[in-house]
Design a protein around this motif. Structure first.
Motif, PDB file in Angstrom:
ATOM      1  N   GLN A  11      38.158  22.967  47.260  1.00  0.00           N
ATOM      2  CA  GLN A  11      37.438  22.808  46.088  1.00  0.00           C
ATOM      3  C   GLN A  11      36.380  21.420  46.067  1.00  0.00           C
ATOM      4  N   ARG A  19      30.910  26.998  45.436  1.00  0.00           N
ATOM      5  CA  ARG A  19      30.781  28.472  45.554  1.00  0.00           C
ATOM      6  C   ARG A  19      31.880  28.772  46.545  1.00  0.00           C
ATOM      7  N   LYS A  20      32.529  30.017  45.783  1.00  0.00           N
ATOM      8  CA  LYS A  20      33.278  30.602  46.884  1.00  0.00           C
ATOM      9  C   LYS A  20      33.227  32.073  46.537  1.00  0.00           C
ATOM     10  N   THR A  22      34.067  35.662  44.801  1.00  0.00           N
ATOM     11  CA  THR A  22      34.518  35.801  43.404  1.00  0.00           C
ATOM     12  C   THR A  22      36.195  35.865  43.413  1.00  0.00           C
ATOM     13  N   PHE A  25      37.895  32.565  43.048  1.00  0.00           N
ATOM     14  CA  PHE A  25      37.769  32.154  41.736  1.00  0.00           C
ATOM     15  C   PHE A  25      38.636  32.837  40.678  1.00  0.00           C
ATOM     16  N   TYR A  30      42.785  29.036  40.089  1.00  0.00           N
ATOM     17  CA  TYR A  30      41.787  28.410  40.578  1.00  0.00           C
ATOM     18  C   TYR A  30      40.591  27.805  39.861  1.00  0.00           C
ATOM     19  N   LEU A  31      39.973  28.580  39.065  1.00  0.00           N
ATOM     20  CA  LEU A  31      39.073  28.014  38.168  1.00  0.00           C
ATOM     21  C   LEU A  31      39.508  27.021  37.124  1.00  0.00           C
ATOM     22  N   ALA A  63      35.062  34.055  32.684  1.00  0.00           N
ATOM     23  CA  ALA A  63      35.089  32.401  33.223  1.00  0.00           C
ATOM     24  C   ALA A  63      34.645  31.672  31.971  1.00  0.00           C
TER      25      ALA A  63
END
Length: 540
Positions: A11, A19-20, A22, A25, A30-31, A63
């Motif tokens: 992270q 940026r990862k 989708t 996230f 994670y988000l 999100a």
């Protein structure tokens, strides 16, 4: 509601946030852990106001709902969010500044593809509207490595389709028209009457929004307010997967626009913008405008727009960007600053009044109206210049070269390389740098070689390791750096530059003109031989 959690790997924010893929996230917690780390590392959310929105890619609205509930649980006072959670990055920057917000969370992976199998991103912008500086992103990363809890309200989703005020646990949520405030700002900067009159005389353009966030902005401003013909804006509906497009406005990915602009029925101006609206591409009838050239033209002609008639305080460019704008700055008698790649490095220069316009080679330009690069702003400035000069894009560009000379310039991207291979290429070249000055490489003599370091003239901070730079005695340059915008492997960006003073030699094909510099670059770095690639994946 308090939720216990554990740190998630990887992270660390890059040049434009985290940026990862989708699905990463979307994985459990994670988000949430990253957003909580943003709040924790920036002094907490209690009593603060934030702006939230994104480019509409897959997972964007979901999100946003999570972030709204987390902001409420962390004690935020108010969140301003675009309808359907849509906001272009420059519009978000403007809203932060307009509302004196404490910051903003922007949901985007910019020009990266979108969709369940593609990319997602989150970045934090500070109260000045600009991306978080390095010290702040380092603090956020440090928090992600030890985080053990996050807070989220146990509440129903907000109705993001309805403009107006709602509430979660005492926190006010203002759902706004994502376009209105930004469009009003553009009307203050540019001569809409002159541009409208140009369209009325039969001027034609094509704007490719690439099924990304700029579509609603471009349709409202170009078609509704400026009178461009209906259908001027194509691919105008933001889609979760960008309609299968790669929303990166360059000749490779905007190939449909390129074909039309070089075809028999080409309009007067072609333009495109990227996923989150901060990049742009300009194409005239039968002529492509390279980003570095475009930025230099904007700097030389900005005084034609009402918002810049008092002149420029200075300009700034990222180090890999060509020196074309340096020549304009010298002619105007203003300062020219060279920074590392990443818009966050322009913030102090803009805030302190040392620069009015900033630009970078990766299709980004902007001014002190916001603290992000701004694709539609650049297109509107081009339109204002065209309306005032009543010349074609080709005539303006060729006139610029006759006055300042031409900086032939290109970027070669080697994408999705194994990280260890990419790092080894740069490490090997880095070790050679001290011995290079004075050597002849493929017919070019090295004048200087370094690993670029930047000392911020405002706060004194120093950023090292910002790209390998080899300058030859004739002014040609080779620059290599690793990109921080990908989500898979590593990307080597190779930048090539050669200046021709003119009046002859200004119309040579770009890659032909740069062939000696490319040969020197391959001799120095051996990218193709060391990576096993026959050539770059993308040339711009």
């Amino acid at each position: 509601m308090r939720v216990t959690c554990s740190p998630k790997d990887g992270q660390k924010p890059g040049t434009s946030g985290l940026r990862k893929k989708t699905k990463v996230f979307m994985s459990e917690g994670y988000l949430e852990t990253f957003v909580q780390s943003i709040f924790d590392a920036t002094g907490g959310a209690k009593g603060k106001t934030y702006v939230v929105g994104g480019d509409g890619r897959y997972f964007n609205e979901r999100a946003a709902q999570v972030i709204l509930k987390m902001a409420a649980a962390n004690g935020a006072r108010r969140v301003i969010v675009g309808q359907y959670a849509l906001l272009s990055t420059p519009a978000a920057s403007h809203l932060i500044r307009l509302n004196h917000a404490d910051g903003g969370i922007i949901l985007s992976a910019s020009h990266n593809p979108g969709g369940l199998e593609a990319d997602f991103g989150v970045k934090f912008n500070t109260a000045n509207g600009g991306p978080a500086p390095e010290a702040m992103t380092e603090a956020i990363h440090a928090r992600t490595k030890v985080i053990d809890e996050y807070f989220i309200a146990d509440a129903a989703d907000v109705n993001l389709s309805r403009i107006g005020t709602q509430e979660i646990g005492g926190m006010e949520i203002s759902v706004i028209d994502p376009v209105a405030d930004y469009a009003a700002l553009m009307e203050n900067l540019f001569d809409f009457d002159a541009i409208r009159a140009m369209f009325a005389r039969g001027f034609r353009m094509r704007f490719d929004a690439m099924c990304a966030v700029t579509g609603p902005y471009a349709r409202e401003i170009l078609e509704n307010r400026l009178g461009a013909a209906p259908g001027t804006v194509v691919n105008a509906e933001p889609l979760p997967d960008f309609g299968g497009m790669h929303p990166d406005p360059n000749p490779t990915w905007a190939h449909d626009l390129m074909e039309r602009m070089f075809g028999p029925e080409a309009p007067d101006l072609g333009a495109a913008s990227d996923g989150d609206g901060d990049r742009h591409m300009i194409v005239g009838r039968g002529i492509y405008v390279a980003p570095s050239d475009g930025f230099a033209v904007l700097a030389a002609n900005a005084h034609l727009a009402p918002g810049y008639r008092d002149g420029l305080k200075g300009v700034a460019r990222s180090m890999p960007t060509s020196a074309a704008v340096d020549r304009v700055a010298a002619a105007l008698g203003i300062g020219c600053h060279e920074t590392p790649t990443g818009w966050k490095f322009f913030g102090n220069l803009l805030d302190s009044g040392r620069a009015t316009l900033c630009g970078e080679e990766s299709f980004g330009a902007g001014s002190d109206h916001v603290r992000e690069k701004d694709g539609l702003w650049a297109v509107l400035l081009w339109l204002n210049i065209l309306a005032e000069r009543t010349e074609s894009v080709s005539e303006i560009l060729n006139g610029h070269w006759r006055r300042f000379g031409r900086n032939y310039y290109s970027r070669h991207d080697y994408e999705a390389l194994p990280s260890d291979v990419a790092e080894a290429v740069l490490a090997t070249l880095r070790a050679k740098l001290p011995e290079l000055p004075g050597q002849e490489i493929a017919g070019l003599t090295v004048a200087a070689a370094d690993d670029f370091a930047y000392a911020d003239p405002v706060d004194g901070s120093v950023s090292r390791g910002q790209g390998l730079r080899i300058v030859f005695t004739d002014g040609s340059r080779v620059v290599l750096r690793l990109s921080g915008t990908g989500t898979e492997g590593a990307t080597i960006r190779l930048y090539l530059e050669r200046h021709v003073a003119g009046p002859d030699g200004l119309s040579e094909e770009v890659q032909t003109a740069l062939a000696p510099v490319l040969e020197a670059a391959e001799t120095l770095a051996g990218i193709r031989s060391r990576t096993g690639r026959a050539g770059p994946d993308v040339i711009t």
